[in-house]
Scaffold this motif. Sequence first.
Motif, PDB file in Angstrom:
ATOM      1  N   ALA A   1       1.174  -0.890   0.298  1.00 56.78           N
ATOM      2  CA  ALA A   1      -0.153  -0.393  -0.093  1.00 56.78           C
ATOM      3  C   ALA A   1       0.660   0.864   0.474  1.00 56.78           C
ATOM      4  CB  ALA A   1      -0.789  -0.256   1.093  1.00 56.78           C
TER       5      ALA A   1
ATOM      6  N   GLY B   1       2.530   3.844  -2.198  1.00 55.13           N
ATOM      7  CA  GLY B   1       0.638   4.134  -3.307  1.00 55.13           C
ATOM      8  C   GLY B   1       1.510   4.748  -3.989  1.00 55.13           C
TER       9      GLY B   1
ATOM     10  N   GLU C   1      -2.979  -4.146   6.110  1.00 51.41           N
ATOM     11  CA  GLU C   1      -3.090  -3.924   4.479  1.00 51.41           C
ATOM     12  C   GLU C   1      -4.754  -4.959   4.357  1.00 51.41           C
ATOM     13  OE1 GLU C   1       0.017  -2.509   2.684  1.00 51.41           O
ATOM     14  OE2 GLU C   1       0.918  -1.169   3.751  1.00 51.41           O
TER      15      GLU C   1
ATOM     16  N   ARG D   1     -11.485   4.702   2.218  1.00 50.22           N
ATOM     17  CA  ARG D   1     -11.361   5.585   2.397  1.00 50.22           C
ATOM     18  C   ARG D   1     -12.000   6.666   2.609  1.00 50.22           C
ATOM     19  NH1 ARG D   1      -5.059   7.813   0.049  1.00 50.22           N
ATOM     20  NH2 ARG D   1      -3.856   6.343   1.308  1.00 50.22           N
TER      21      ARG D   1
ATOM     22  N   GLU E   1      -5.207   0.060   4.663  1.00 46.15           N
ATOM     23  CA  GLU E   1      -5.138   0.577   2.977  1.00 46.15           C
ATOM     24  C   GLU E   1      -5.473  -0.929   2.288  1.00 46.15           C
ATOM     25  OE1 GLU E   1      -3.782   3.956   1.297  1.00 46.15           O
ATOM     26  OE2 GLU E   1      -5.007   4.997   3.829  1.00 46.15           O
TER      27      GLU E   1
ATOM     28  N   ILE F   1      -9.168   2.526  -3.515  1.00 43.67           N
ATOM     29  CA  ILE F   1      -8.487   3.538  -2.384  1.00 43.67           C
ATOM     30  C   ILE F   1      -9.122   4.385  -1.859  1.00 43.67           C
ATOM     31  CG2 ILE F   1      -6.663   4.452  -1.790  1.00 43.67           C
ATOM     32  CD1 ILE F   1      -4.480   3.067  -3.757  1.00 43.67           C
TER      33      ILE F   1
ATOM     34  N   GLU G   1      -6.427   3.583  -7.909  1.00 42.90           N
ATOM     35  CA  GLU G   1      -7.073   4.650  -6.837  1.00 42.90           C
ATOM     36  C   GLU G   1      -8.400   4.708  -6.535  1.00 42.90           C
ATOM     37  OE1 GLU G   1      -4.706   7.031  -5.937  1.00 42.90           O
ATOM     38  OE2 GLU G   1      -3.693   5.642  -6.891  1.00 42.90           O
TER      39      GLU G   1
END
Length: 910
Positions: A62, A65, A136, A156, A168, A152, A149
């Motif tokens: 993660a 990134g 993770e 989040r 993550e 993610i 992305e």
Amino acid sequence: MNQPQAVPQTDRVDHFFSFPGARNDRWRGLHVAARDWSRGSGSAATVKGLFEGLVAYEGFFAYPGRQLLATLRQRIDSGQAAGAAGLAQRISEAIVTRSYKSDAGDWQSVETLAETPPDLNTPTLARGQGHRPYFEMLVVAPGAARRGESVIEQIRRLRRGEDAFIYEPVPVGSFEEAICAAILNPALAAVTIYEGFDHESAADLPVLRDFLASAGLDAASIAGDDLPLSLADALKRVRPELDIYLLSDRHVERIAGDVRAANIRRVLYAVEELLELHLCVLEGVADRYRTPFFDNLKAYARRPISTFHALPIARGKSVFKSDWIRDMGEFYGLNIFLAESSATTGGLDSLLEPTGNIKLAQEMAARAFGADHVFFVTNGTSTSNKMVHQALVAPGDIVLLDRNCHKSHHYGLVLAGGQPLYIDAFPMTEYSMYGAVPLSSIKKALLDLKAEGRLDRAKMVDLTNCTFDGHIYNTRRVMEECLAIKPDLIFLWDEAWFGFARWSPFLRPRTAMGAAEAIEKWMKDPASVQAYEAQQKELGKNPSAAKLLETRLIPDPSQIRLRVYQTNSTHKSMSALRQGSMLLVRDVDFGQVEAQFHEAVFTHASTSPNQQLIASLDIARRQMELEGYGLVANAIEIALDIRKEVNAHPVISKYFRVLSASEMIPDEYRQTGFVDFLEPGTDWEDQVRSMHEDEFCLDPTRMTLVCGTAGFDGTQFKKLMADDYDIQFNKTSRNSVLLQSNINNTRSDVANLIRVLLEISRKIEADLAKGGENGHAAFAARIKSLMQDVPDLPNFSHFHDAFRWDAGKTTPEGDMRSAFYSAYYADGCEYLPLNSPEVDQRLKSGPEMISANFVIPYPPGFPIMVPGQVISPETIDFMRKLDVKEIHGFERTKGLKLIRPDHAKNHIRK
């Protein structure tokens, strides 16, 4: 960022098994190269090459990134040397210190960080809660390179300040990449699988692809008609502790009801359940994080309790109010006293008959270690072994036993009345130690019992896995071939030193529980019946013992009663306090012996067990479930590093060396021809093949360091290192010491060891230079004494006829219990000085000398005499050549304690 393109093109064992440490080194290398470039002494080409080598596998982690990597790439490509050096340094330091787990700033470039307000959803400390554990989650989804992305950011946004943990995502797009991530990234604690991903990676993964094929984990070998379920099965084979979630947009009810979905913690409807997924992930980790007994013990310590029981130290008043022992309280702290009690109520539980949080803690340990049942033991694995013997072995039962096993097994049989049929391990005379027991010797003992019509008396096979020196059995093969001869044999595997192996996919198949799981799975496969029937047809109706000995026997899956016990010194390889042990059970007939087992617990367990020991067992389980994979990988890395640095050092290697697998295991037991972990031309594929196929392989975390070539015997060198350099070892032999790496060691420990060995080596060279010709001659003579003039190792001779009243004609078992207790009568015993002429006379002309007790020299640490054993010339010769000070059961001033021959005759039963 693109999907991972390749891993570093090396397949050496040390590179593969030390991937986390190598990753740190590569980032530090990039940082140094970028710094040199910014100062004018390096080149952009060097930095660019190092960076491309890094991004080849950074997609499996993660951090840093995609955003940071893209920024770093842009700075390198545009020639911003100073900016690239600064960012490379920040990323490198964050990875080495692991600060990214708690500092939101580590995740952003300086420019972005300046423009972005504080965000509670980033991985940082929760306000008012202290540090939140970080992990993770692997996300396997189609088009991960494009959607990464987005995935993610979606996850989040679901974070809340009150979440107990923070995680993550790590997005990948194929079956192969998912397995690679699980192998390489120890921080993974959960996996989410979306449907529609590919079998193979679009990227080039030649090294890892070959590895996956060798381990039977490649897409072609394992993928079935439902790829997500096949991936779940494969991931569980690599990392059984991982929680796996499946998000589907089809009939989720049908998938959840599929028997193949047993490895899936939760099946969710992908269209609408992302929040539900987030909550499930947190709940799954919380389930492993929970420590029922420890949590209750902490709560108990916070309560204002008045104690009127027999434990004055509880609550600490007798300590902290004292003028004389207050320093004890200052040393240990208050909590250890607040957490003490004799009570089994008020939130606590009874270890003898657990019904509450201890029971739950044991059930969670059983889940973690792959057992059906687990018993916590607070007085060491010596007691765990005795519990098994008492619960399962009745007087007169025959137990096939490694003569060189821990003394608790021998004493356990004395207490239970079982008759040991001792089998000798292969000798390693040059190093004054034994290896492990060949399977052919075990099979021969069983076949001899069968030939005499006494196979029904054989109750158990009792072996040490791995041995003190690191010899690991092919546990599955041993059990299968023994069960082919006697389908209801019980197996006790003493894995006191090997409990950590559960958390390595490479070592797990060689553990008792790992092998039992594989055999259970094989028994359910229709192919097992076909294989058995085909072999029976080939063998014929009455195959000879010789034929059976040379055949790789297949048991009858319809007749097997799989009964496997594993004792585990949790304190020896995990974060448990001294004497913390676990007893693992995978016994199809446990219901029939459960009452006996509880009686054994009542017999051997203290009625006042240490609360802190129980709590530490609970905590050790938590740690291994959540980070054991990475910790064990680190222990292996440390061991390989020590091997490499010692054996390749131009000065140290003149006087010290770590023995290779080929030096520790004879050729006939290494069928693959595996030589050593770091042998030139050897890759990890060779190691994996050895782990799967060889009769014995070597635990990489155990290193036999030869010190006799430096002029030190093992005991002398151990004392030198402890007294002068504060480096501690445990086991020694005549000319070696045993080094063990574990989850506690760091690379700083390795550096200190190498520094000290170099200092000692240089001192040897300086002394030799000063000593001249006479000094060299004396040094050579000392080495010859330690390395060549070694005594032969004595095998077990036989029991005296007085203690073989019901034994077979060809099998060597005996009634050790009767011999042991006959020595309680002083008038029935005698003493003979070891070097007296009478000893030699009796060896030559009789009467036979009968050992009255166990005699255990340290080293080698196994009984060279047991009660009732006839003492042989080889044993006397070995005893006379021993130069060790510690010999249990032998008083030098009195000599050998013997049972008088006339007294022994009274024990012969008609």
